[in-house]
Design an enzyme around this catalytic site. Structure first.
Site, PDB file in Angstrom:
ATOM      1  N   ARG A 156       0.837  -1.191   0.000  1.00 55.78           N
ATOM      2  CA  ARG A 156       0.000   0.000   0.000  1.00 55.78           C
ATOM      3  C   ARG A 156       0.878   1.249   0.000  1.00 55.78           C
ATOM      4  NH1 ARG A 156      -4.920   1.814  -1.539  1.00 55.78           N
ATOM      5  NH2 ARG A 156      -6.119   2.879   0.090  1.00 55.78           N
ATOM      6  N   THR A 215      -3.866  -1.291  -7.447  1.00 53.75           N
ATOM      7  CA  THR A 215      -4.679  -0.111  -7.759  1.00 53.75           C
ATOM      8  C   THR A 215      -3.836   1.146  -7.935  1.00 53.75           C
ATOM      9  OG1 THR A 215      -6.577   1.187  -6.988  1.00 53.75           O
ATOM     10  CG2 THR A 215      -5.020   0.458  -5.323  1.00 53.75           C
ATOM     11  N   SER A 265      -7.965   0.755   2.964  1.00 51.92           N
ATOM     12  CA  SER A 265      -8.398   0.272   1.654  1.00 51.92           C
ATOM     13  C   SER A 265      -9.480  -0.776   1.833  1.00 51.92           C
ATOM     14  CB  SER A 265      -7.213  -0.353   0.901  1.00 51.92           C
ATOM     15  OG  SER A 265      -7.642  -1.005  -0.280  1.00 51.92           O
ATOM     16  N   SER A 266     -10.301  -0.969   0.807  1.00 51.94           N
ATOM     17  CA  SER A 266     -11.262  -2.067   0.810  1.00 51.94           C
ATOM     18  C   SER A 266     -10.797  -3.245  -0.036  1.00 51.94           C
ATOM     19  CB  SER A 266     -12.626  -1.583   0.292  1.00 51.94           C
ATOM     20  OG  SER A 266     -13.198  -0.675   1.200  1.00 51.94           O
ATOM     21  N   ASP A 299      -7.772   8.409  -0.342  1.00 52.12           N
ATOM     22  CA  ASP A 299      -8.407   7.337   0.430  1.00 52.12           C
ATOM     23  C   ASP A 299      -8.357   7.608   1.926  1.00 52.12           C
ATOM     24  OD1 ASP A 299      -9.313   5.853  -1.656  1.00 52.12           O
ATOM     25  OD2 ASP A 299      -7.863   4.230  -1.464  1.00 52.12           O
ATOM     26  N   GLY A 334     -13.520  -2.371  -7.206  1.00 45.60           N
ATOM     27  CA  GLY A 334     -14.856  -1.869  -6.911  1.00 45.60           C
ATOM     28  C   GLY A 334     -14.914  -0.866  -5.785  1.00 45.60           C
ATOM     29  N   GLY A 335     -13.764  -0.289  -5.387  1.00 41.60           N
ATOM     30  CA  GLY A 335     -13.799   0.701  -4.306  1.00 41.60           C
ATOM     31  C   GLY A 335     -14.346   0.096  -3.031  1.00 41.60           C
ATOM     32  N   GLU A 344      -6.099   3.851  -7.559  1.00 39.94           N
ATOM     33  CA  GLU A 344      -7.273   4.463  -6.938  1.00 39.94           C
ATOM     34  C   GLU A 344      -8.286   4.931  -7.964  1.00 39.94           C
ATOM     35  OE1 GLU A 344      -9.264   7.248  -5.944  1.00 39.94           O
ATOM     36  OE2 GLU A 344     -10.144   6.062  -4.351  1.00 39.94           O
ATOM     37  N   THR A 379      -9.441  -0.218 -10.022  1.00 41.21           N
ATOM     38  CA  THR A 379      -8.550  -1.187  -9.398  1.00 41.21           C
ATOM     39  C   THR A 379      -8.630  -2.444 -10.247  1.00 41.21           C
ATOM     40  OG1 THR A 379      -8.951  -0.196  -7.228  1.00 41.21           O
ATOM     41  CG2 THR A 379      -8.203  -2.466  -7.207  1.00 41.21           C
TER      42      THR A 379
END
Length: 601
Positions: A130, A438, A484-485, A460, A506-507, A440, A420
């Site tokens: 990340r 990703t 993050s998801s 984010d 998909g955020g 973003e 992503t």
């Protein structure tokens, strides 16, 4: 490298699938399910979104499988495994090709998460690539001089939103432990394709044509647009020589060729000299380190589901499953009002916890174990009314914490958008990788360096550090990783053998997409392709969302009558999954909403 013909799934559910799902479709004069008005959505990109998508069939293989969002990328990973490469080798090669052919979604200017399963050692590890906030970042980053919070795109475009990229450091760390082929070999498919060129896909063309900011950036305009300023046409050849040159250097010199030297200097210059400049310096890049972490796992029925730990909020996907384990979903049809109701109610409770408790574990104390503790989830399950939904947002629970009393955290206001991509890989030795990467937003910050785009990952973070006087766990801080998801997920059978590898872009909706795919395979006994192709529904604690143009949309009035605040919108996931059958064979599935395939031998 073979070229695949593009396929996809029709939005109108075929009669056979409708019977499988237990549906009674309401139809209009055209004989198709009634569609609701289209909603603005940053991922409503698929060129065929208005006309539907054709069906996809599961891919079967005996030895190895690679599922990715573009045929060139999927085949690159399969090529690496054919050469004797491991699942990690294949996933890295796949992601590098995705940077080239799917630049809107991910790349070396961004970051991601990897779950790696070592079958011989029976060991699962999580790798965190990340992005991090530069050391000089200010908590008021996304406010103007007058104290006004910037609009989302106002914050995105330029250098201020760029986090320190983590992808290549993550790849290097994972390869050191689990790679088989030489590091340089993993770059060859992407280098060949970048130098020879590849045809612009329908999805990439549609995204380029729609994007007004990207075409204003000189490097991007030269690469992606004609002299007249229009996006290069579908099928036209796109050559990216600057990107190939960077890959050649990293292939021979390692990730240091990216994090120091001329490439690093040009990244910093792009960030600091762009509109809406950021404060990244060379030391931020040189000092970046990927992290190896313990995955977070929880039981579901007789299975064990493992996913990425924080800064991912994938633990909240496990919460959804844990709450649903108190209900017999297997007796319900996948698109029955009863199933939609239970899944929505469980997910809204999980999202309520997500928006309060999850952040970077190196900066924030959180009740990670408590959020999946059996007793806690049982108490949350008791909050579900089996008959009625609610239009009132759920409140977060109080999961037990080994840290003792936690701060009274405020609710996070971050907007997490869905550009992503995900890769699922299983090799011949049944090692596996679930990897989500990703930049973003679509095309990230719009800043391009050496043929790759820089992320806008700092958006984010929660723009506000406090909410009603309470600190927000996901507030921006120097060196911190934004929540993050992304939820790369691996599922194991009761005997510990590998069952399922899956994930999605998909955020913030990723948690719902992945949970639904897991439920589809484990509860409803669908194959992975059927589970991925199911119409989507979820509740992010903001109301029930039903996928437009599908049989889920038909349920809107029924669910409103049950007390739900239901809306019909485009839910464009990008699920990629592989399941391992009891005989050891592999079945791969690729999301029909995008351009992906599963490639195997």
């Amino acid at each position: 490298m073979r070229i695949f013909r593009r396929t996809g799934l029709k939005k109108a559910v075929p009669a056979g699938l409708a019977i499988l799902l237990g549906l009674s479709l309401a139809v209009g004069a055209t004989g198709q399910p009634q569609a609701q008005p289209r909603a603005n959505n940053f991922e409503s990109i698929a060129p065929e979104a208005a006309t539907g998508r054709s069906e996809k069939q599961a891919t079967r293989a005996a030895s190895y499988m690679n599922a990715a969002a573009n045929p060139y990328a999927a085949e690159a990973g399969a090529e690496i495994m054919a050469m004797g490469g491991s699942a990690v080798d294949a996933a890295i090669a796949t992601a590098l090709v995705l940077n080239l052919v799917e630049p809107q979604s991910a790349g070396i200017g961004g970051g991601g998460f990897m779950l790696v399963w070592d079958n011989a050692q029976r060991k699962l590890r999580a790798f965190d690539g990340r992005e991090t906030a530069p050391a000089g970042v200010d908590r008021r980053l996304f406010f103007d001089a007058a104290g006004r919070k910037k609009g989302f795109m106002e914050a995105v475009v330029g250098g201020a939103s760029v986090g320190v990229p983590g992808m290549l450091r993550m790849f290097e760390l994972a390869h050191a432990g689990y790679g088989r082929l030489p590091w340089a070999a993993l770059f060859q498919p992407a280098i060949r394709l970048a130098e020879a060129g590849f045809p612009v896909s329908p999805r990439l063309h549609a995204l380029l044509e729609r994007d007004q900011q990207l075409r204003q950036m000189p490097q991007a305009r030269t690469l992606f647009y004609t002299e007249a300023g229009t996006a290069k046409q579908v099928g036209s050849l796109l050559v990216n020589a600057p990107f190939a040159a960077v890959l050649r250097r990293v292939a021979s010199e390692g990730s240091q060729a990216f994090y120091t030297g001329q490439v690093a200097a040009d990244i910093v210059a792009a960030v600091r000299n762009s509109p809406n400049p950021g404060g990244m310096v060379l030391e931020d890049l040189a000092g970046y380190r990927a992290r190896e972490r313990d995955p977070v796992c929880a039981p579901y029925r007789v299975y064990r589901v493992c996913t990425m730990p924080p800064p991912s909020s994938a633990v909240n996907m496990l919460q959804t499953l844990g709450i649903l384990s108190h209900f017999d979903l297997a007796r319900l049809a996948p698109l029955s009002p009863e199933a939609v109701h239970l899944v929505a109610q469980a997910s809204r409770l999980a999202y309520a916890d997500r928006d309060v408790y999850v952040g970077d574990p190196d900066h924030v104390r959180m009740p990670l174990e408590g959020m999946t503790e059996r007793g806690y989830l049982a108490s949350r399950a008791k909050l579900l009314d089996p008959a009625r939904g609610s239009t009132v947002p759920a409140t977060p629970g109080e999961p037990p914490s080994k840290h003792g009393a936690l701060p009274a955290y405020g609710r996070d206001s971050a907007i997490e958008l869905p550009s992503t991509t995900h890769v699922s890989t299983v090799d011949a030795a049944r090692n596996a990788v679930a990897m989500t990467v990703t930049i973003e937003n679509v095309f990230g910050s719009k800043q391009m360096v050496h043929g790759f785009l820089l992320n806008n990952q700092l958006t984010d973070f929660s723009a506000e550090a406090e909410e009603n006087g309470r600190p927000v766990a996901n507030r921006i801080e120097p060196g911190k990783r934004p929540r993050s998801s992304m939820a790369p997920t691996v599922v194991f059978n009761a005997d510990g053998s590998l069952r399922l590898v899956v994930g999605s872009p998909g955020g913030s909706r990723i948690l719902g997409y992945v949970a639904q795919a897991v439920i589809g395979v484990l509860d409803w006994r669908l194959d992975i392709q059927q589970a991925i192709s199911l119409p989507h529904y979820l509740d992010r604690n903001t109301g029930l969302e039903l996928e437009e143009g599908t049989a889920a949309a038909v349920l809107a009035e029924t669910m409103r009558a049950r007390g739900h605040k239901a809306s019909v919108i485009e839910l464009n996931s990008g699920l990629q999954g592989i399941e391992v059958r009891s005989d050891g064979s592999l079945i791969g599935g690729a999301d029909p909403r995008r351009e992906g395939v599963a490639a195997g031998r």
